[in-house]
Design a protein around this motif. Structure first.
Motif, PDB file in Angstrom:
ATOM      1  N   ALA A 105       0.790  -1.229   0.000  1.00 61.73           N
ATOM      2  CA  ALA A 105       0.000   0.000   0.000  1.00 61.73           C
ATOM      3  C   ALA A 105       0.827   1.288   0.000  1.00 61.73           C
ATOM      4  CB  ALA A 105      -0.970  -0.003   1.179  1.00 61.73           C
ATOM      5  N   PRO A 106       1.927   1.377   0.772  1.00 60.91           N
ATOM      6  CA  PRO A 106       2.663   2.648   0.789  1.00 60.91           C
ATOM      7  C   PRO A 106       3.138   3.120  -0.578  1.00 60.91           C
ATOM      8  CG  PRO A 106       3.335   1.308   2.646  1.00 60.91           C
ATOM      9  CD  PRO A 106       2.464   0.435   1.786  1.00 60.91           C
ATOM     10  N   GLY A 107       3.326   2.210  -1.531  1.00 63.37           N
ATOM     11  CA  GLY A 107       3.777   2.601  -2.858  1.00 63.37           C
ATOM     12  C   GLY A 107       2.643   2.843  -3.837  1.00 63.37           C
ATOM     13  N   THR A 108       1.403   2.809  -3.347  1.00 63.02           N
ATOM     14  CA  THR A 108       0.237   2.965  -4.215  1.00 63.02           C
ATOM     15  C   THR A 108      -0.426   4.325  -3.989  1.00 63.02           C
ATOM     16  OG1 THR A 108      -1.324   2.031  -2.606  1.00 63.02           O
ATOM     17  CG2 THR A 108      -0.169   0.482  -4.067  1.00 63.02           C
ATOM     18  N   ARG A 110      -3.465   4.714  -2.993  1.00 63.39           N
ATOM     19  CA  ARG A 110      -4.165   4.632  -1.717  1.00 63.39           C
ATOM     20  C   ARG A 110      -3.221   4.936  -0.563  1.00 63.39           C
ATOM     21  NH1 ARG A 110      -5.817  -0.428  -1.768  1.00 63.39           N
ATOM     22  NH2 ARG A 110      -4.339  -1.307  -0.312  1.00 63.39           N
ATOM     23  N   GLY A 111      -2.010   4.414  -0.650  1.00 60.18           N
ATOM     24  CA  GLY A 111      -1.046   4.669   0.403  1.00 60.18           C
ATOM     25  C   GLY A 111      -0.687   6.138   0.510  1.00 60.18           C
ATOM     26  N   GLN A 112      -0.522   6.795  -0.619  1.00 60.26           N
ATOM     27  CA  GLN A 112      -0.209   8.229  -0.600  1.00 60.26           C
ATOM     28  C   GLN A 112      -1.336   9.031   0.030  1.00 60.26           C
ATOM     29  OE1 GLN A 112       0.493   8.470  -4.899  1.00 60.26           O
ATOM     30  NE2 GLN A 112       2.614   9.036  -4.493  1.00 60.26           N
ATOM     31  N   ILE A 113      -2.568   8.663  -0.306  1.00 65.38           N
ATOM     32  CA  ILE A 113      -3.714   9.374   0.255  1.00 65.38           C
ATOM     33  C   ILE A 113      -3.790   9.168   1.764  1.00 65.38           C
ATOM     34  CG2 ILE A 113      -6.247   9.403   0.318  1.00 65.38           C
ATOM     35  CD1 ILE A 113      -6.156   8.841  -2.722  1.00 65.38           C
ATOM     36  N   LEU A 114      -3.555   7.946   2.219  1.00 64.13           N
ATOM     37  CA  LEU A 114      -3.600   7.670   3.650  1.00 64.13           C
ATOM     38  C   LEU A 114      -2.474   8.373   4.386  1.00 64.13           C
ATOM     39  CD1 LEU A 114      -4.627   3.898   3.695  1.00 64.13           C
ATOM     40  CD2 LEU A 114      -6.044   5.914   4.157  1.00 64.13           C
ATOM     41  N   MET A 115      -1.326   8.531   3.742  1.00 66.90           N
ATOM     42  CA  MET A 115      -0.232   9.291   4.352  1.00 66.90           C
ATOM     43  C   MET A 115      -0.642  10.749   4.533  1.00 66.90           C
ATOM     44  SD  MET A 115       2.386   7.402   5.140  1.00 66.90           S
ATOM     45  CE  MET A 115       3.801   8.504   5.163  1.00 66.90           C
ATOM     46  N   HIS A 116      -1.278  11.319   3.519  1.00 69.42           N
ATOM     47  CA  HIS A 116      -1.794  12.690   3.648  1.00 69.42           C
ATOM     48  C   HIS A 116      -2.791  12.763   4.804  1.00 69.42           C
ATOM     49  CE1 HIS A 116       0.045  14.626   0.230  1.00 69.42           C
ATOM     50  NE2 HIS A 116      -0.448  13.755  -0.634  1.00 69.42           N
ATOM     51  N   ALA A 117      -3.679  11.773   4.868  1.00 68.70           N
ATOM     52  CA  ALA A 117      -4.713  11.777   5.903  1.00 68.70           C
ATOM     53  C   ALA A 117      -4.093  11.687   7.292  1.00 68.70           C
ATOM     54  CB  ALA A 117      -5.680  10.619   5.679  1.00 68.70           C
ATOM     55  N   ALA A 118      -3.062  10.855   7.445  1.00 65.99           N
ATOM     56  CA  ALA A 118      -2.414  10.707   8.749  1.00 65.99           C
ATOM     57  C   ALA A 118      -1.744  12.006   9.166  1.00 65.99           C
ATOM     58  CB  ALA A 118      -1.396   9.569   8.691  1.00 65.99           C
ATOM     59  N   GLY A 177       6.444  -2.296   4.287  1.00 65.08           N
ATOM     60  CA  GLY A 177       6.079  -1.449   3.159  1.00 65.08           C
ATOM     61  C   GLY A 177       6.777  -0.110   3.185  1.00 65.08           C
ATOM     62  N   MET A 178       6.888   0.496   4.358  1.00 66.62           N
ATOM     63  CA  MET A 178       7.498   1.808   4.474  1.00 66.62           C
ATOM     64  C   MET A 178       8.997   1.764   4.186  1.00 66.62           C
ATOM     65  SD  MET A 178       5.191   4.091   5.143  1.00 66.62           S
ATOM     66  CE  MET A 178       6.171   5.453   5.776  1.00 66.62           C
ATOM     67  N   TRP A 179       9.631   0.621   4.487  1.00 66.31           N
ATOM     68  CA  TRP A 179      11.085   0.504   4.293  1.00 66.31           C
ATOM     69  C   TRP A 179      11.430  -0.455   3.167  1.00 66.31           C
ATOM     70  CZ3 TRP A 179      14.431   3.765   6.385  1.00 66.31           C
ATOM     71  CH2 TRP A 179      13.970   4.563   7.446  1.00 66.31           C
ATOM     72  N   ARG A 180      10.570  -0.491   2.160  1.00 65.35           N
ATOM     73  CA  ARG A 180      10.769  -1.414   1.042  1.00 65.35           C
ATOM     74  C   ARG A 180      12.011  -1.084   0.234  1.00 65.35           C
ATOM     75  NH1 ARG A 180       7.048   2.315   0.159  1.00 65.35           N
ATOM     76  NH2 ARG A 180       7.017   3.526  -1.770  1.00 65.35           N
TER      77      ARG A 180
END
Length: 207
Positions: A105-108, A110-118, A177-180
């Motif tokens: 997810a972090p590379g997708t 959706r992951g980018q959007i959730l990072m913004h949300a966090a 995922g974050m440290w891929r």
């Protein structure tokens, strides 16, 4: 978006007249997700979405009367990949698939959007609640249902707390995922993580 953001999100309206073109709807929500991933929630605006989708703002407003309606419609698209109730394979196979999706997810988008949300949700609790309700809660519910199915089928130990299990399962996959970008992290297979976690969850370890 403020704490009252959810008050502006309405249930789908019943509209009369000519049926909507689903291709236009899909193009708008896709453009909204791309814009959201690029700009974040605070800088998200209908004008940018219209330009990216190649439609007039009036076309968007006919489908999504407010900015928050557009956000809600777009965010619901992020769960298009959720599994159905028909799940082939063992609990191990299903967890490998589900957790592998979380790891990627972090590379997708959706992951980018959730990072913004966090990040933005720290100063805007309404935004955090909005995204949790629209994106995270359905995914949590699907994973919880999967774990409960494993318990009911006798593949997992009875009495374990599905919500605590989710926390234990998801945390490692987010780290991976974050440290891929690190070879020593990316080299760890999903199956090895799931097998290690299952060693404490399966009936074989009952004492």
């Amino acid at each position: 978006m403020t704490a009252s953001a959810q008050d502006h999100v309405h249930e789908p309206r019943v509209r009369k007249g000519r049926p909507r073109d689903e291709r236009i709807d899909a193009g708008i929500t896709t453009a909204a997700l791309e814009t959201l991933a690029e700009n974040g929630f605070e800088r998200f605006c209908v004008e940018d979405v219209a330009q990216r989708a190649g439609v007039a703002k009036t076309t968007i407003y006919r489908r999504f009367p407010t900015r928050d309606d557009l956000l809600a419609g777009a965010l619901e698209r992020l769960n298009d990949d959720l599994v159905t109730r028909e799940r082939p394979g063992s609990i191990r196979e299903q967890l490998v698939a589900a957790l592998g999706s979380i790891r990627r997810a972090p590379g997708t988008m959706r992951g980018q959007i959730l990072m913004h949300a966090a990040a933005e949700g720290e100063r805007d609790p309404g935004l955090a609640a909005f995204v949790h309700e629209r994106v995270l809660a359905p995914r949590h519910a699907a994973l919880r249902e999967l774990i409960q199915h494993g318990i009911d089928a006798g593949e997992l130990r009875p009495g374990i707390d599905p919500d605590a299990v989710i926390a234990v399962l998801v945390g490692p996959m987010l780290y991976l995922g974050m440290w891929r970008m690190r070879d020593e992290v990316s080299a760890i297979p999903d199956e090895r993580v799931v097998d290690l976690l299952l060693s404490g969850l399966t009936r074989a370890n009952d004492s």
